[in-house]
Every structure is written in C-alpha cells, then in structure tokens.
Design a protein around this motif. Structure first.
Motif, mmCIF file in Angstrom:
data_model
loop_
_atom_site.group_PDB
_atom_site.id
_atom_site.type_symbol
_atom_site.label_atom_id
_atom_site.label_comp_id
_atom_site.label_asym_id
_atom_site.label_seq_id
_atom_site.Cartn_x
_atom_site.Cartn_y
_atom_site.Cartn_z
ATOM 1 N N ASP A 25 0.829 -1.225 0.000
ATOM 2 C CA ASP A 25 0.000 0.000 0.000
ATOM 3 C C ASP A 25 0.858 1.268 0.000
ATOM 4 O OD1 ASP A 25 1.011 -0.101 2.534
ATOM 5 O OD2 ASP A 25 -0.892 0.231 3.562
ATOM 6 N N SER B 150 -0.626 4.275 -1.467
ATOM 7 C CA SER B 150 -1.638 4.916 -0.612
ATOM 8 C C SER B 150 -0.972 5.897 0.345
ATOM 9 C CB SER B 150 -2.409 3.874 0.195
ATOM 10 O OG SER B 150 -3.067 3.009 -0.685
ATOM 11 N N SER C 105 -8.139 1.531 -0.010
ATOM 12 C CA SER C 105 -7.770 2.529 1.009
ATOM 13 C C SER C 105 -8.647 3.778 0.905
ATOM 14 C CB SER C 105 -6.298 2.905 0.864
ATOM 15 O OG SER C 105 -6.173 3.880 -0.146
#
Ligand code: ATP
Length: 310
Positions: free
Chosen positions: A144, A147, A175
């Motif tokens: 991630d 993100s 997310s």
C-alpha cells in the motif's frame, strides 16, 4: 510543475534479431539501451509537450547513475532518492515480429530507504501542481505504498494520475486515499474485477460503476486500436479514434497518461482531455522509440477523434 514518479525504473535493453535461436549463441549488432520504466516514458512525452516536468522515484548503482546522466543530457529535470540496491535492466528481444521480454525484479528497498523517500516526496508534492505515479512497486515496499504517497498528496490537495496494476492498484482501491485518475486497460480491469471485461458498452459501464471505484473522479480505460472508454463523475464517454499505421504501440498507455496529466494541469475540458490523451497514445504507437511522439501530426489526429457522451 508536474512531478512523475517511477519507483522501479530500469535501463531497457532492446535486442533486435532476425531469428531468435534457443540453446545457442545469438549475436546482435544494433543494441539500444535507454532509461526506462513507465514513469520515465510519461516524463519524456511531457517534456516533448513543453511541460515543466520533474522525474523522481528510486535509483541506485551504476544503472541508476546512467539513468540520471541520460535524463540530464536530455534536459529533463530529475530528483531521485538514492537506494543501496542496484537499479535493474529489462531486456526485450525483438524477433520474427514478436517481443520476448526478460524483466529483472529489481532492488529490494529497505524500511529506512522507504522512509527517506517519503520525506523527499513530501517536498516534491509541495512543489507540484499535479503528480503521476506509474508502474510496479519494487520489492521491500509495502503493497500500500502508493496509498501512503496519496495520503500526502491528499493532505496537500494535489491531484494524482495513477497507472499501476495488480496488488498495488487493489491496495489503493481498498484505502481511503483516492487518486484523481486511474487508467487501466481491459486486461488490468478484468484482473481487478475478477471477470472478463469486454469492449462492449453495457459491460464497460457496469464495470466502471463498481463500488471499488467510488471516489475516483476519472477512470480512463484505454482500448488500444479501439480508442478509450471513460467515466468522469457520473458521465460516461466513448472515444472513437481513426485507424492508423502502427510501428510500435509499447508505451502508448504511458503517452496516454502523459496526455491526461498535461490536460488536467492545463485545465482542459473532459472532451479535450480525452482527445489529447488518445492523440498522444496514437503518436507513440506511430514511432519506433517508446515515449517518443511526433507532435507535427497532433492536429491532424486530434481533429479526427470523436468523443461522445454515452
Ligand atoms: P502500454 O502498457 O504498452 O503502455 P496500454 O495497454 O496501457 O499500453 P493501450 O490501450 O494499448 O495502452 O494504448 C493507449 C492508447 O494509445 C489507446 O487508447 C489509443 O489511443 C492509442 N493506441 C494504442 N495502440 C493503438 C493502435 N494499435 N492503433 C491506434 N491507437 C492505438
């Protein structure tokens, strides 16, 4: 200033061979080695458009130095974050009309290198008007990581065009931090939604209405020779493009991303954005060199593209 991000760049080697023979020696005379990675293709197209662009990401080792040298020689601004691992090579063997690729995984990024990059990135995001993130994440970074970068951009209210696939894209969609634009192709969209998305209007509409895409202003699905299909807010657009002679379509998606980013930065309308994005994809497909566009042909193609609300 537009900031482009390439987290796992490469020095791309192309070996053109008349016949590729397995289990023996293949000799090649016309080797081409260029700074590669999707984000660098985006950068090159933006540079040709005359945009104020800066390339960033992670670089290490001798190939990292070579990439910086190539960008400097081309007059392209860059500010990469250093890593102790070595930037990779990606090899494309062009033979009998086919392309066999050998892609190194690339370096493994340590936790402290990832942290250093985010500190560096925070400043870049501050200075940017818009950013584009392209391609895969190198090993070692959390899935991630985009993100985390998007959270910084969101806090600074900077739009982001994101072009990645697989787990990295899935993580972003799960997310809270949303990019302004994503640009999947049909294959990437099908992988993401776990069903075969075809180039048919009802199927495409249904796919883009999927709740996973909630909060993303623009979804531009590039369809190769068939143009593109897009969703902007609640409006769907079909982009029809003329038939062209294609030389090398590799990197056309990156040229499309450059067009989207440029059009957003310039405050263009939805219709203009889609036309610019497709023209640049087509211009890339008409050249042998990835990320190269002949802007002389821009108006001619632009005037032949039809964008319709559907
Ligand atoms: P890549 O991963 O190689 O960068 P992609 O799959 O992300 O490509 P494509 O959909 O192949 O992206 O191409 C992007 C755009 O480039 C298309 O929407 C279209 O405008 C143009 N394009 C690509 N291939 C062709 C083609 N064969 N003929 C005409 N236009 C093309």
């Amino acid at each position: 200033m537009i900031v482009t991000i390439t987290m796992n760049p490469s020095v791309d080697i192309s070996y053109p061979l008349e016949h590729f023979q397995l289990d023996t020696v293949n000799r090649v005379s016309k080797v081409r080695k260029t700074a590669g990675g999707k984000g660098l293709n985006v950068t090159r197209v933006l540079e040709q458009l005359g945009a104020d662009v800066l390339a960033s990401g992670l670089l290490g080792g001798e190939l990292g130095d070579a990439i910086q040298h190539e960008l400097t020689s081309a007059g392209i601004k860059h500010a990469f974050s250093p890593i102790s691992g070595k930037t990779r090579n990606c090899i494309a063997i062009l033979h009998e009309g086919k392309q066999t690729e050998i892609l190194e995984q690339g370096p493994v990024i340590s936790a402290s290198e990832a942290e250093d990059f985010l500190v560096h990135f925070e400043q870049l995001a501050e200075d940017a008007t818009i950013l584009s993130f392209s391609g895969s994440l190198p090993a070692g970074l959390p899935v991630d990581f985009y993100s985390e970068m998007l959270a910084i951009c969101q806090q600074k209210k900077k739009p982001v065009v994101l072009d990645c696939s697989g787990k990295a894209l899935q993580a972003v969609l799960e997310s809270q931090e949303k990019p302004t634009v994503i640009k999947p192709n049909l294959e990437e969209l099908s992988e993401l939604l776990a069903f075969e998305v075809t180039n048919e209007l009802p199927v495409l509409k249904e796919a883009l209405r999927n709740e996973r895409f909630a909060g993303i202003e623009w979804i531009v699905v590039s369809l190769g020779a068939h143009g593109a299909f897009a969703k902007h807010g609640n409006t769907f657009y079909q982009v029809n493009i003329p038939k062209i002679d294609v030389v090398n379509p590799v990197g056309s998606g990156d040229a499309t991303v450059a067009g989207i980013t440029y059009a957003l930065e310039q405050g263009k309308s939805a219709e203009e954005l889609l036309k610019i994005a497709n023209v640049l994809g087509m211009l890339n497909a008409q050249e042998a060199v990835t990320g190269q566009v002949n802007l002389m042909n821009f108006p001619h193609l632009y005037n032949q593209i039809k964008v319709a609300k559907v």
